[in-house]
Every structure is written in C-alpha cells, then in structure tokens.
Design an enzyme around this catalytic site. Sequence first.
Site, PDB file in Angstrom:
ATOM      1  CB  CYS A  78      44.232  24.554  50.509  1.00 53.03           C
ATOM      2  SG  CYS A  78      44.070  23.090  49.474  1.00 53.03           S
ATOM      3  CB  CYS A 126      40.787  23.511  49.917  1.00 52.14           C
ATOM      4  SG  CYS A 126      42.027  22.365  50.559  1.00 52.14           S
TER       5      CYS A 126
END
Length: 229
Positions: free
Chosen positions: A158, A161
């Site tokens: 991600c 993230c």
Amino acid sequence: MKNLKSIIATAIITLSISCTNSQNFNSVDAAEFKATITKTDDAQILDVRTPGEYANGKIADAKNANWNGSDFDAQVANLDKSKPVFVYCLSGGRSKKAANHLVELGFKNIIELDGGYMAWEKANPKTNGVWSGMTQDDYNKLMISDKTVVIDFYAEWCGPCKKMGPYLDKISKEMADKVIIHRIDADKNKSLFNALGYQGLPVVIVVKNGKQTFFKNEFVSEEELRKAL
C-alpha cells in the site's frame, strides 16, 4: 418530424449498446462467482490487482493482469474472447473498469466479482487455510489503555501506508508517554480486517478513553493525525 426520427433512432442505438454491454458484463456476489467458476471448464480467472497484492493471496488458478499497469491489453491478449472471463480486484472498483474495457476489446462474457477479493475471503474463510493473526478479542483489548490509542491498518504493498510509516514511528517515540500506536498488517490479519467490515487501506482510528474519536479509510497526513491526538 425528421428531428423526432433522429432522436428515436439515437435512443434505439443507445439502448442496443446498453443491452449488449449488460449481456456481456455481469457483476455477481462471491457465492455466484464461485459457483459459476466451478461449473466452467478451464475457467479463465483474471486478477486485475497489482503484482504485490496478487502475491499476498489470490483465487486459485487466477492469472494476474494489473489494471493499472501499462501492458494490461497485452496481458489479456491470449485469453479466449468467446469463453467466460472471471474478473476481480480487491474491493470491486478496478475490476468493474477492467470488465467494461474487456467488453470494448470484444470479450463476450465477463463475470465480475462484486466486492472483490475481500468479499471472496469473507465468503470463503478457509480457501487459503486457517488465517493466523489477531482475534476480535485481541483487537478489542488494544483499546483498553489510559493513553490515546492509534490503530493503523496497513499493508506492505500500500503506497499511502508506506508514506505514513515514518511519521507514525516518529509520533510513537515523541509522544510515548501519551500515545500508543498499533500498526496492524491487514494481509496477516485478514479475518479480523474482514470481520470489522473495512475495505481499502489505510484505515486509521484514534481511541480516547475507550471511545473512537477519529476514523479515516484513506491517507492521513501527519498534521491531520496530530490534530486528532
């Protein structure tokens, strides 16, 4: 009269195209998706997520063709356009776009998984074996603290993230006496993530005195989180 005929003709053509597309592209739930695959000989299953997502878990026999990649058309070129193609992504957004594009490429029967791989795992919890990781009770215990609790669901693949990781570590050290940050890998805790009903990453939650005071299911800037604390 001519204008009226022209409008009617255009409407008929539009309706015809719409009907053709709806016949070629059908979005179904996880149960029907699985049942149709089971009934189909040599089913063509297409995972349109990134290679990183694909590597962390997939539907058996699925081929990876990254919808966001530069060579999607080349990746699907060897598929049989006359036979069903089963398409899915993480939560359904990319797979619907991919399915519509496959119609444009001439594929005759596309079955798209509504809700994506998350819906598949929720409906088939033992598909990839028993998941290890945090239980619901374990998760609930994280909220019990005299400090402000930050929960961050993330994954290695991600992008947002990864951008958040460094500043979360910094806050964790700077405010250790007031704040505790729990970073939970969603891929390693899939049963928990699905049980909580979350879709997409990151998920950031702030809990104070046992009550949720902040929630966001997308990228959170350092400034925004500090204000929430």
